[in-house]
Write an enzyme that holds these catalytic residues in place. Structure first.
Site, PDB file in Angstrom:
ATOM      1  N   HIS A 128     -68.062  69.617 -49.852  1.00 41.23           N
ATOM      2  CA  HIS A 128     -67.164  70.380 -49.865  1.00 41.23           C
ATOM      3  C   HIS A 128     -66.592  70.692 -51.426  1.00 41.23           C
ATOM      4  O   HIS A 128     -65.806  71.603 -51.890  1.00 41.23           O
ATOM      5  CB  HIS A 128     -65.896  70.083 -49.146  1.00 41.23           C
ATOM      6  CG  HIS A 128     -65.913  70.015 -47.653  1.00 41.23           C
ATOM      7  ND1 HIS A 128     -66.311  71.020 -46.946  1.00 41.23           N
ATOM      8  CD2 HIS A 128     -65.800  68.915 -46.916  1.00 41.23           C
ATOM      9  CE1 HIS A 128     -66.408  70.838 -45.834  1.00 41.23           C
ATOM     10  NE2 HIS A 128     -66.158  69.574 -45.593  1.00 41.23           N
ATOM     11  N   ASP A 165     -73.987  69.073 -41.516  1.00 41.76           N
ATOM     12  CA  ASP A 165     -72.527  68.372 -41.207  1.00 41.76           C
ATOM     13  C   ASP A 165     -72.027  69.431 -40.394  1.00 41.76           C
ATOM     14  O   ASP A 165     -72.341  70.712 -40.245  1.00 41.76           O
ATOM     15  CB  ASP A 165     -71.797  68.313 -42.356  1.00 41.76           C
ATOM     16  CG  ASP A 165     -70.578  67.475 -42.551  1.00 41.76           C
ATOM     17  OD1 ASP A 165     -70.430  66.476 -42.816  1.00 41.76           O
ATOM     18  OD2 ASP A 165     -69.605  68.383 -41.945  1.00 41.76           O
ATOM     19  N   HIS A 167     -69.076  70.624 -40.701  1.00 39.02           N
ATOM     20  CA  HIS A 167     -68.351  71.492 -41.490  1.00 39.02           C
ATOM     21  C   HIS A 167     -69.160  72.495 -42.285  1.00 39.02           C
ATOM     22  O   HIS A 167     -70.197  72.043 -42.820  1.00 39.02           O
ATOM     23  CB  HIS A 167     -67.317  70.791 -42.190  1.00 39.02           C
ATOM     24  CG  HIS A 167     -66.278  69.914 -41.509  1.00 39.02           C
ATOM     25  ND1 HIS A 167     -66.557  68.283 -41.430  1.00 39.02           N
ATOM     26  CD2 HIS A 167     -65.165  70.220 -41.030  1.00 39.02           C
ATOM     27  CE1 HIS A 167     -65.589  68.008 -40.691  1.00 39.02           C
ATOM     28  NE2 HIS A 167     -64.688  69.041 -40.214  1.00 39.02           N
ATOM     29  N   ASP A 245     -71.035  64.329 -38.046  1.00 36.12           N
ATOM     30  CA  ASP A 245     -69.639  64.709 -37.212  1.00 36.12           C
ATOM     31  C   ASP A 245     -70.000  65.935 -36.243  1.00 36.12           C
ATOM     32  O   ASP A 245     -69.026  66.255 -35.663  1.00 36.12           O
ATOM     33  CB  ASP A 245     -68.555  64.905 -38.401  1.00 36.12           C
ATOM     34  CG  ASP A 245     -68.888  65.892 -39.459  1.00 36.12           C
ATOM     35  OD1 ASP A 245     -70.107  66.310 -39.619  1.00 36.12           O
ATOM     36  OD2 ASP A 245     -68.060  65.984 -40.473  1.00 36.12           O
TER      37      ASP A 245
HETATM   38 ZN    ZN Z   1     -67.979  67.097 -41.942  1.00 40.00          ZN
END
Ligand code: ZN
Length: 308
Positions: A128, A165, A167, A245
């Site tokens: 991120h 991931d 995200h 995740d």
């Molecule tokens: Zn994540």
């Protein structure tokens, strides 16, 4: 395959409060399951290597940003909140330099022909982090720093970054959008954190997916989108943002993957690496917050890298 497992004590000292899901126990969850699995004797474990240098960091991040982080380092026993997810203690910046350094150590090892591939079980994660912004528990974009290092030192023309991931790897996407030397492939739950704008550029194969899709749906995306993109790009190195995740037992997201899906995806990437990149893969821990499924998934990922 000759596979490295890389971790560092600094990753245990960086913590963001007892209730924060990204905590040092995540590394234990992986290493405990690795020991239990019996595969430790078939891979080589490293706990000592150099921090990334400022020069390495500055291939990705701005000097203003690096100085900003340095100015925020709190005193022992206190915290500095950058946002609700991204918190520094007095060890965080040191851990971030080591997390970036792990990738560089792995890159040198896979190009030095001592090893085929590596898994970096380090904290903080990175995907991120933007060129001038920390967010989502990420400070330095470890995979981007490794990519730029490999391109600079080993004169690579093409490398692939794969991000599985749950995200969106918004930082990595921002850093490499329109960079012809990098292909990025990912899937991610959408709409979901970080809810940043998806950048549409030629070198990005980032696929938003609805909540609750399962492993069969993801495997279809890998077969139909990622594999043709990788095959036509022919990367000389494959880097992985390995977040676990999207596992069905991980409450952080709402995707329904099983650890066998991570094994299947990794098997495909190993096959691609044998075809195009002389088996070179460097994988970085990103998310994964349910300790049991994180450990099981990471072990199957490493087992696949090592072809055990
Ligand atoms: Zn994540």
């Amino acid at each position: 395959m000759n596979t490295m497992y890389i971790t560092h004590h600094a990753g245990y000292l960086h913590e963001m409060g007892v209730l924060h899901p990204d905590n040092p126990k995540r590394i234990d969850a992986i290493s405990d399951q690795l020991i239990m699995s019996g595969i430790m004797s078939y891979i080589v474990s490293y706990h000592s290597f150099s921090r990334a240098s400022d020069k390495d960091i500055l291939r990705v991040h701005t000097l203003e940003y690096l100085n900003y982080l340095r100015s925020l380092v709190p005193k022992k026993g206190s915290y500095c909140y950058i946002d609700m997810d991204t918190i520094m203690n007095s060890y965080t910046l040191d851990a971030a330099f080591y997390a970036a350094g792990a990738g560089l150590f792995a890159i040198d090892s896979v190009f030095g022909k001592n090893f085929n591939n590596a898994f970096c079980a380090t904290r903080p994660p990175g995907h991120h982090a933007c060129h001038n912004r920390a967010m989502g528990s990420c400070f330095f974009n470890n995979i981007a720093i490794a990519a730029r290092y490999a391109i600079s030192k080993y004169k690579l023309k093409r490398l692939a970054i794969i991000d599985f991931d749950v995200h969106h790897g918004n930082g990595t996407e921002e850093i490499f959008a329109d960079d012809p030397s990098v292909l990025m492939c990912s899937f991610f739950q959408h709409p979901f954190y970080p809810d940043t704008r998806l950048i549409h550029s030629q070198n990005m194969c980032n696929i938003p997916v609805d909540a609750y899709v399962d492993g069969a749906f993801i495997r279809d995306i890998v077969n139909r989108k990622w594999v043709p993109a990788i095959e036509s790009f022919r990367p000389e190195l494959i880097l992985i943002s390995a977040g676990f995740d999207a596992h069905r037992e991980d409450d952080m997201g709402q995707l329904n993957l099983h650890e066998s899906d991570y094994k299947w995806i990794t098997d495909i990437l190993v096959e691609m690496s044998e075809k195009y990149s002389s088996s070179r893969i460097v994988s970085f821990l990103e998310g994964g917050y349910d300790m049991s499924s994180l450990g099981r998934s990471a072990v199957l990922h490493i087992r696949s890298l090592a072809k055990l």
